[in-house]
Design a protein around this motif. Structure first.
Motif, PDB file in Angstrom:
ATOM      1  N   GLY A   1      -2.926  -4.909  39.201  1.00  0.00           N
ATOM      2  CA  GLY A   1      -2.309  -4.519  40.476  1.00  0.00           C
ATOM      3  C   GLY A   1      -1.986  -3.046  40.549  1.00  0.00           C
ATOM      4  O   GLY A   1      -2.295  -2.370  41.542  1.00  0.00           O
ATOM      5  N   ASP A   2      -1.353  -2.514  39.491  1.00  0.00           N
ATOM      6  CA  ASP A   2      -1.000  -1.086  39.495  1.00  0.00           C
ATOM      7  C   ASP A   2      -2.240  -0.200  39.530  1.00  0.00           C
ATOM      8  O   ASP A   2      -2.261   0.835  40.189  1.00  0.00           O
ATOM      9  CB  ASP A   2      -0.175  -0.752  38.247  1.00  0.00           C
ATOM     10  CG  ASP A   2       1.212  -1.382  38.284  1.00  0.00           C
ATOM     11  OD1 ASP A   2       1.646  -1.772  39.373  1.00  0.00           O
ATOM     12  OD2 ASP A   2       1.850  -1.489  37.224  1.00  0.00           O
ATOM     13  N   VAL A   3      -3.281  -0.615  38.810  1.00  0.00           N
ATOM     14  CA  VAL A   3      -4.503   0.190  38.765  1.00  0.00           C
ATOM     15  C   VAL A   3      -5.259   0.106  40.082  1.00  0.00           C
ATOM     16  O   VAL A   3      -5.920   1.060  40.488  1.00  0.00           O
ATOM     17  CB  VAL A   3      -5.401  -0.250  37.590  1.00  0.00           C
ATOM     18  CG1 VAL A   3      -6.673   0.580  37.538  1.00  0.00           C
ATOM     19  CG2 VAL A   3      -4.648  -0.097  36.273  1.00  0.00           C
ATOM     20  N   THR A   4      -5.148  -1.038  40.771  1.00  0.00           N
ATOM     21  CA  THR A   4      -5.805  -1.163  42.078  1.00  0.00           C
ATOM     22  C   THR A   4      -5.259  -0.135  43.058  1.00  0.00           C
ATOM     23  O   THR A   4      -6.003   0.413  43.880  1.00  0.00           O
ATOM     24  CB  THR A   4      -5.620  -2.583  42.634  1.00  0.00           C
ATOM     25  OG1 THR A   4      -6.268  -3.510  41.759  1.00  0.00           O
ATOM     26  CG2 THR A   4      -6.226  -2.717  44.029  1.00  0.00           C
ATOM     27  N   SER A   5      -3.957   0.144  43.001  1.00  0.00           N
ATOM     28  CA  SER A   5      -3.391   1.173  43.882  1.00  0.00           C
ATOM     29  C   SER A   5      -3.995   2.541  43.571  1.00  0.00           C
ATOM     30  O   SER A   5      -4.227   3.345  44.477  1.00  0.00           O
ATOM     31  CB  SER A   5      -1.869   1.220  43.733  1.00  0.00           C
ATOM     32  OG  SER A   5      -1.499   1.633  42.427  1.00  0.00           O
TER      33      SER A   5
ATOM     34  N   ARG B   1       3.600   3.721  35.940  1.00  0.00           N
ATOM     35  CA  ARG B   1       3.759   2.435  35.257  1.00  0.00           C
ATOM     36  C   ARG B   1       2.667   2.233  34.207  1.00  0.00           C
ATOM     37  O   ARG B   1       2.911   1.676  33.132  1.00  0.00           O
ATOM     38  CB  ARG B   1       3.742   1.303  36.290  1.00  0.00           C
ATOM     39  CG  ARG B   1       5.052   1.195  37.053  1.00  0.00           C
ATOM     40  CD  ARG B   1       4.917   0.354  38.320  1.00  0.00           C
ATOM     41  NE  ARG B   1       4.411  -0.973  38.049  1.00  0.00           N
ATOM     42  CZ  ARG B   1       5.153  -1.996  37.613  1.00  0.00           C
ATOM     43  NH1 ARG B   1       6.434  -1.827  37.354  1.00  0.00           N
ATOM     44  NH2 ARG B   1       4.616  -3.190  37.424  1.00  0.00           N
ATOM     45  N   ALA B   2       1.445   2.703  34.523  1.00  0.00           N
ATOM     46  CA  ALA B   2       0.357   2.576  33.544  1.00  0.00           C
ATOM     47  C   ALA B   2       0.630   3.442  32.318  1.00  0.00           C
ATOM     48  O   ALA B   2       0.454   3.004  31.172  1.00  0.00           O
ATOM     49  CB  ALA B   2      -0.972   2.962  34.187  1.00  0.00           C
ATOM     50  N   ARG B   3       1.060   4.672  32.531  1.00  0.00           N
ATOM     51  CA  ARG B   3       1.337   5.561  31.411  1.00  0.00           C
ATOM     52  C   ARG B   3       2.559   5.098  30.623  1.00  0.00           C
ATOM     53  O   ARG B   3       2.634   5.262  29.408  1.00  0.00           O
ATOM     54  CB  ARG B   3       1.545   6.988  31.923  1.00  0.00           C
ATOM     55  CG  ARG B   3       0.297   7.581  32.572  1.00  0.00           C
ATOM     56  CD  ARG B   3       0.571   8.940  33.156  1.00  0.00           C
ATOM     57  NE  ARG B   3       0.796   9.915  32.110  1.00  0.00           N
ATOM     58  CZ  ARG B   3       1.545  11.010  32.273  1.00  0.00           C
ATOM     59  NH1 ARG B   3       2.145  11.224  33.424  1.00  0.00           N
ATOM     60  NH2 ARG B   3       1.693  11.869  31.304  1.00  0.00           N
TER      61      ARG B   3
ATOM     62  N   ILE C   1      -9.551   2.579  32.988  1.00  0.00           N
ATOM     63  CA  ILE C   1      -8.097   2.517  32.816  1.00  0.00           C
ATOM     64  C   ILE C   1      -7.669   1.079  32.549  1.00  0.00           C
ATOM     65  O   ILE C   1      -6.851   0.812  31.663  1.00  0.00           O
ATOM     66  CB  ILE C   1      -7.379   3.066  34.070  1.00  0.00           C
ATOM     67  CG1 ILE C   1      -7.768   4.525  34.315  1.00  0.00           C
ATOM     68  CG2 ILE C   1      -5.866   2.939  33.913  1.00  0.00           C
ATOM     69  CD1 ILE C   1      -7.167   5.118  35.574  1.00  0.00           C
ATOM     70  N   ARG C   2      -8.235   0.123  33.314  1.00  0.00           N
ATOM     71  CA  ARG C   2      -7.905  -1.286  33.082  1.00  0.00           C
ATOM     72  C   ARG C   2      -8.256  -1.698  31.656  1.00  0.00           C
ATOM     73  O   ARG C   2      -7.481  -2.394  30.998  1.00  0.00           O
ATOM     74  CB  ARG C   2      -8.672  -2.171  34.079  1.00  0.00           C
ATOM     75  CG  ARG C   2      -8.170  -2.099  35.500  1.00  0.00           C
ATOM     76  CD  ARG C   2      -8.934  -3.082  36.378  1.00  0.00           C
ATOM     77  NE  ARG C   2      -8.469  -3.025  37.753  1.00  0.00           N
ATOM     78  CZ  ARG C   2      -8.973  -2.227  38.677  1.00  0.00           C
ATOM     79  NH1 ARG C   2      -9.974  -1.415  38.365  1.00  0.00           N
ATOM     80  NH2 ARG C   2      -8.495  -2.226  39.907  1.00  0.00           N
ATOM     81  N   ALA C   3      -9.424  -1.272  31.200  1.00  0.00           N
ATOM     82  CA  ALA C   3      -9.853  -1.626  29.848  1.00  0.00           C
ATOM     83  C   ALA C   3      -8.902  -1.039  28.808  1.00  0.00           C
ATOM     84  O   ALA C   3      -8.525  -1.721  27.844  1.00  0.00           O
ATOM     85  CB  ALA C   3     -11.282  -1.135  29.599  1.00  0.00           C
ATOM     86  N   ASP C   4      -8.491   0.214  28.995  1.00  0.00           N
ATOM     87  CA  ASP C   4      -7.559   0.836  28.046  1.00  0.00           C
ATOM     88  C   ASP C   4      -6.211   0.128  28.051  1.00  0.00           C
ATOM     89  O   ASP C   4      -5.596  -0.084  27.001  1.00  0.00           O
ATOM     90  CB  ASP C   4      -7.369   2.315  28.385  1.00  0.00           C
ATOM     91  CG  ASP C   4      -8.561   3.167  27.966  1.00  0.00           C
ATOM     92  OD1 ASP C   4      -9.472   2.620  27.306  1.00  0.00           O
ATOM     93  OD2 ASP C   4      -8.592   4.352  28.318  1.00  0.00           O
ATOM     94  N   LEU C   5      -5.739  -0.236  29.253  1.00  0.00           N
ATOM     95  CA  LEU C   5      -4.462  -0.943  29.355  1.00  0.00           C
ATOM     96  C   LEU C   5      -4.530  -2.307  28.677  1.00  0.00           C
ATOM     97  O   LEU C   5      -3.621  -2.685  27.927  1.00  0.00           O
ATOM     98  CB  LEU C   5      -4.065  -1.106  30.822  1.00  0.00           C
ATOM     99  CG  LEU C   5      -3.520   0.131  31.538  1.00  0.00           C
ATOM    100  CD1 LEU C   5      -3.368  -0.147  33.023  1.00  0.00           C
ATOM    101  CD2 LEU C   5      -2.171   0.538  30.945  1.00  0.00           C
ATOM    102  N   LEU C   6      -5.609  -3.051  28.953  1.00  0.00           N
ATOM    103  CA  LEU C   6      -5.742  -4.384  28.365  1.00  0.00           C
ATOM    104  C   LEU C   6      -5.811  -4.307  26.844  1.00  0.00           C
ATOM    105  O   LEU C   6      -5.136  -5.063  26.140  1.00  0.00           O
ATOM    106  CB  LEU C   6      -6.981  -5.082  28.920  1.00  0.00           C
ATOM    107  CG  LEU C   6      -7.261  -6.490  28.366  1.00  0.00           C
ATOM    108  CD1 LEU C   6      -6.086  -7.415  28.640  1.00  0.00           C
ATOM    109  CD2 LEU C   6      -8.543  -7.054  28.948  1.00  0.00           C
ATOM    110  N   LYS C   7      -6.636  -3.399  26.330  1.00  0.00           N
ATOM    111  CA  LYS C   7      -6.762  -3.257  24.884  1.00  0.00           C
ATOM    112  C   LYS C   7      -5.434  -2.870  24.262  1.00  0.00           C
ATOM    113  O   LYS C   7      -5.035  -3.407  23.209  1.00  0.00           O
ATOM    114  CB  LYS C   7      -7.833  -2.209  24.554  1.00  0.00           C
ATOM    115  CG  LYS C   7      -8.063  -2.040  23.055  1.00  0.00           C
ATOM    116  CD  LYS C   7      -9.163  -1.021  22.791  1.00  0.00           C
ATOM    117  CE  LYS C   7      -9.406  -0.858  21.290  1.00  0.00           C
ATOM    118  NZ  LYS C   7     -10.465   0.150  21.028  1.00  0.00           N
TER     119      LYS C   7
END
Length: 588
Positions: A133-137, A320-322, A103-109
Motif C-alpha cells: 500500500g505505501d509503495v503504491t502511493s 514509512r518504507a525507509r 522497492i517492494r522486493a527490498d521491503l519484503l526481503k
C-alpha cells in the motif's frame, strides 16, 4: 554487516535521493520519456498558432485551400499529440512500476529477515499495507512524475517564451503568476505529509484488523463475535475517514491557492488583450492566441498542484518504507559457513531466555546430546519446550548462555549454514499456491521427481499422491485445507526429509492424530531420524518410546534429564511417575 551499513546509509539519505536511486536501472527509458515530452510539448504549443492563423485568414483574405491546409495540419498534429500522450503515459507507468517493484522486493526481503520479536507485534494485514500500500502511493506519483512535473515545466517555459516574443506585458503577468504559484506550492508542499502518514497508518490498522478476524473466522462465528467485530470495524473505519479527510484537506491547500491566483491572472490578461484588440494593436487571431496560451498555462499549473498532492502521499509512503528498512534484526549473522558432516551434537550451557524483559521463560538450561542421540522433551503447556526449539533455530536470541550445534556456537554461524543442517516439523503445515512438487520441495528445482517419489513412498504419502489427477503437477491452494491432519504431518516430514538434515526437531507432530494415523506417522518419524540427532517435543508419552534421553521441564526449569530407560525404571523419577499416571488413564 555490509547490509546493515548500507541500510543505515539509505536511512540517512534525503527522501528523494533515496527514491531516485531506484530509477537508475531505467534511466534510458526515462531519457526516451523526456524526449517524447519535448516533442509532445512542441506540438501542444504549435496548435494554438495554427488556430490563430486560421482565424486571421478566415477574417481576412485567406483562400479556401489555405484554410483547408491549416485545418488538415491541425487535425494531423492533434492525432500525433494524442499518440504521444498515450506513449508518455505508457512509458511513465512502465518506469514507475519497474522502480517501485524493486522497492517492494527490498521491503519484503528485509521484513522476511527481521526477527520474530518484530513479527509477533505485526499482523499480516498490516505488513501487506506497509509493503504494497505505501509503495503504491509512490508508484502513483512516479507513474506521472516525469510526464506531469517535467512536462509541465517544459510547457510553461514554452508558453512564456512564446508570449515574450509576442507581448512582454502579458508575458510578464503570466510569469509573475507562474512564479508565485510554483513558489506557494513548493513552500507548503510538506503540509499534508504528516497527515498522510497518519492516514496510511490508519489504513494499515484497518487491514490488520480485517486479516486477523478473517484468519480466525471459525472462532468469530462459533462464539458470536460478529457484532463485536463489526463494532471494532466501524471504529477503525471512522479513524480512516477522519485521518483521510484531514490529510486530503491539507493536501489540496496548494491547489486552492493556485485556483484563486489563476482567476486573477486570466482576468488581467483578458483585460489587456481586449484593450489591445480594440485599439487595433493585435488581430482577432492574436487575441485568441493570448487567451489560449493563458488557458494552457492553467493546465501545467493544475498538474503541478495535483502532483503536489501525490507527492505528499508518496513522501509519507517513503518515510514509512525507509522507517521499515531502518529496522535491524536482533539476530546477527555469524561468519562461519559450515557445520560438521553427519549427525550433530547439541549442547545448552546455562541458557536463560525470555520473550520480554519482564518474564523469563527458560532458567539456566544445561544439557548435552551426543551425535545421533534422540531427546524427548516433556512438560506442561508453557513450560518452555517450544522455546528450546526456537532458540536452536535462532528465531530468537538467548539472553545469556551458549548453544552449540556440532560443537559450534550457533551465534558464529551464518543462518543459511544453520538451516541447511537443522530441520523442524511443526504442528501447523503451511501450503503455498503452486504445484504439489513445489510445495514438497519448497520451490527447490534441484530435487528430482525420483527423489521426491522415493521419499514419499518411504513415509507412506505416495498412495495419496498417486490418487491425485495430475500427481506431482497437481495444484494446491494456499492454507492447507485440502489435507487431513495425518497427511499434513506426513507432508511436513517429507519436506524436512528431502533437505537431508543432520538435526531434526519435531514439535508435537502427533498431537492432532488418532491412534491408527499416529502409528503410521511414528514409522515415518523413525525413518526420518535414522542417521540424525533428534529432539522430539511431545504430550503423548507413547511417541517417546524410541528416544534415548528424556528432559522434563516445569515452568522453564529443567527438573530432570537422563537416559529414558534408566528414568523409566527409577520409580522416584518424574518421568516414571508420568508413565504410571498415563497407564492409569488408559485403563480407566
Amino acid at each position: 554487516m555490509p547490509q546493515k551499513q548500507e541500510r543505515i546509509q539509505q536511512q540517512s539519505k534525503p527522501s528523494m535521493t533515496w527514491l531516485f536511486q531506484y530509477l537508475r536501472p531505467v534511466k534510458w527509458r526515462m531519457l526516451a520519456l523526456v524526449l517524447l515530452l519535448f516533442v509532445m510539448t512542441a506540438l501542444q504549443l504549435l496548435n494554438p498558432q495554427l488556430v490563430q492563423r486560421f482565424i486571421d485568414q478566415a477574417t481576412g483574405s485567406g483562400s479556401v485551400s489555405s484554410l483547408l491546409s491549416l485545418a488538415g495540419l491541425y487535425l494531423l498534429i492533434a492525432v500525433l499529440n494524442q499518440l504521444f500522450t498515450v506513449s508518455v503515459d505508457y512509458l511513465g507507468n512502465d518506469v514507475s512500476w519497474r522502480a517501485t517493484n524493486r522497492i517492494r522486493a527490498d521491503l519484503l526481503k528485509h521484513v522476511l529477515l527481521l526477527d520474530m520479536r518484530f513479527h509477533n507485534t505485526k499482523t499480516p494485514g498490516e505488513m501487506i499495507e506497509r509493503i504494497d500500500g505505501d509503495v503504491t502511493s509512490m508508484s502513483n506519483f512516479f507513474a506521472m512524475f516525469v510526464a506531469k512535473i517535467i512536462g509541465s515545466f517544459v510547457l510553461l517555459a514554452g508558453i512564456l517564451g512564446y508570449m515574450f516574443v509576442y507581448n512582454w506585458p502579458i508575458a510578464a503577468t503570466m510569469t509573475a503568476f507562474t512564479c508565485m504559484s510554483i513558489g506557494v506550492m513548493f513552500g507548503i508542499r510538506d503540509m499534508g505529509v504528516n497527515a498522510s502518514q497518519s492516514e496510511r497508518q490508519a489504513n494499515a490498522a484497518l487491514f490488520g484488523l480485517i486479516e486477523e478476524r478473517i484468519a480466525g473466522i471459525e472462532d468469530v462465528q462459533a462464539n458470536g463475535g460478529v457484532p463485536r467485530l463489526m463494532n471494532r470495524y466501524h471504529r477503525a473505519m471512522r479513524s480512516v475517514f477522519l485521518f483521510g479527510r484531514r490529510a486530503w484537506m491539507r493536501r489540496v491547500m496548494p491547489w486552492n491557492v493556485t485556483v484563486v491566483m489563476f482567476t486573477v491572472t486570466v482576468t488581467i490578461v483578458l483585460m489587456i488583450s481586449v484593450h489591445m484588440y480594440l485599439r487595433g494593436q493585435i488581430t482577432l487571431g492574436m487575441l485568441f492566441l493570448f487567451f489560449q496560451y493563458t488557458q494552457m498555462l492553467n493546465d501545467p499549473i493544475e498538474q503541478l498542484g495535483d502532483q503536489m498532492q501525490e507527492f505528499q502521499k508518496a513522501k509519507s509512503g517513503m518515510r514509512r518504507a525507509r522507517e521499515l528498512l531502518s529496522l535491524q534484526s536482533e539476530i546477527a549473522e555469524g561468519g562461519d559457513n559450515e557445520l560438521p558432516q553427519g549427525p550433530l551434537s547439541v549442547s545448552f550451557e546455562q541458557v536463560n531466555f525470555g520473550y520480554n524483559e519482564e518474564q523469563r521463560i527458560l532458567h539456566d538450561i544445561s544439557f548435552m546430546l551426543q551425535p545421533g542421540e534422540r531427546l524427548g522433551l516433556i512438560g506442561r503447556t508453557g513450560s518452555g519446550k517450544s522455546s528450546i526449539s526456537r532458540l536452536l533455530l535462532r528465531l530468537y536470541n538467548l539472553d545469556t548462555g551458549v548453544i552449540r550445534v556440532g560443537g559450534v556456537d550457533i551465534r558464529s554461524l551464518r543462518l543459511k549454514a544453520l538451516y541447511q543442517k537443522v530441520g523442524m516439523v511443526t504442528q501447523d503445515v503451511q501450503l503455498f499456491d503452486g504445484t504439489l512438487r513445489d510445495n514438497l520441495t519448497l520451490f527447490n528445482p534441484r530435487l528430482s521427481d525420483e527423489e521426491i517419489l522415493e521419499t514419499t513412498n518411504r513415509l507412506g504419502l505416495l498412495p495419496w499422491i498417486e490418487a491425485l489427477p495430475e500427481g506431482l503437477d497437481s495444484r494446491l491452494s494456499a492454507g492447507g485445507a485440502s489435507l487431513s491432519a495425518g497427511e499434513a504431518q506426513l507432508f511436513a516430514l517429507t519436506r524436512v526429509f528431502l533437505t537431508k538434515p543432520s538435526l531434526v526437531i519435531l514439535d508435537e507432530p502427533s498431537s492432532r492424530l488418532d491412534a491408527a494415523t499416529e502409528a503410521i506417522l511414528q514409522t515415518a518419524v523413525d525413518q526420518l531420524l535414522e542417521g540424525c540427532t533428534g529432539i522430539v517435543i511431545a504430550h503423548r508419552l507413547a511417541t517417546l518410546d524410541q528416544v534415548d534421553k528424556i528432559m522434563v521441564l516445569r515452568q522453564g526449569r529443567m527438573i530432570e534429564f537422563g537416559a529414558r530407560a534408566a528414568l523409566a525404571q527409577n520409580p522416584s523419577s518424574e518421568y516414571a511417575q508420568l508413565l504410571r499416571a498415563n497407564r492409569q488413564e488408559e485403563f480407566a
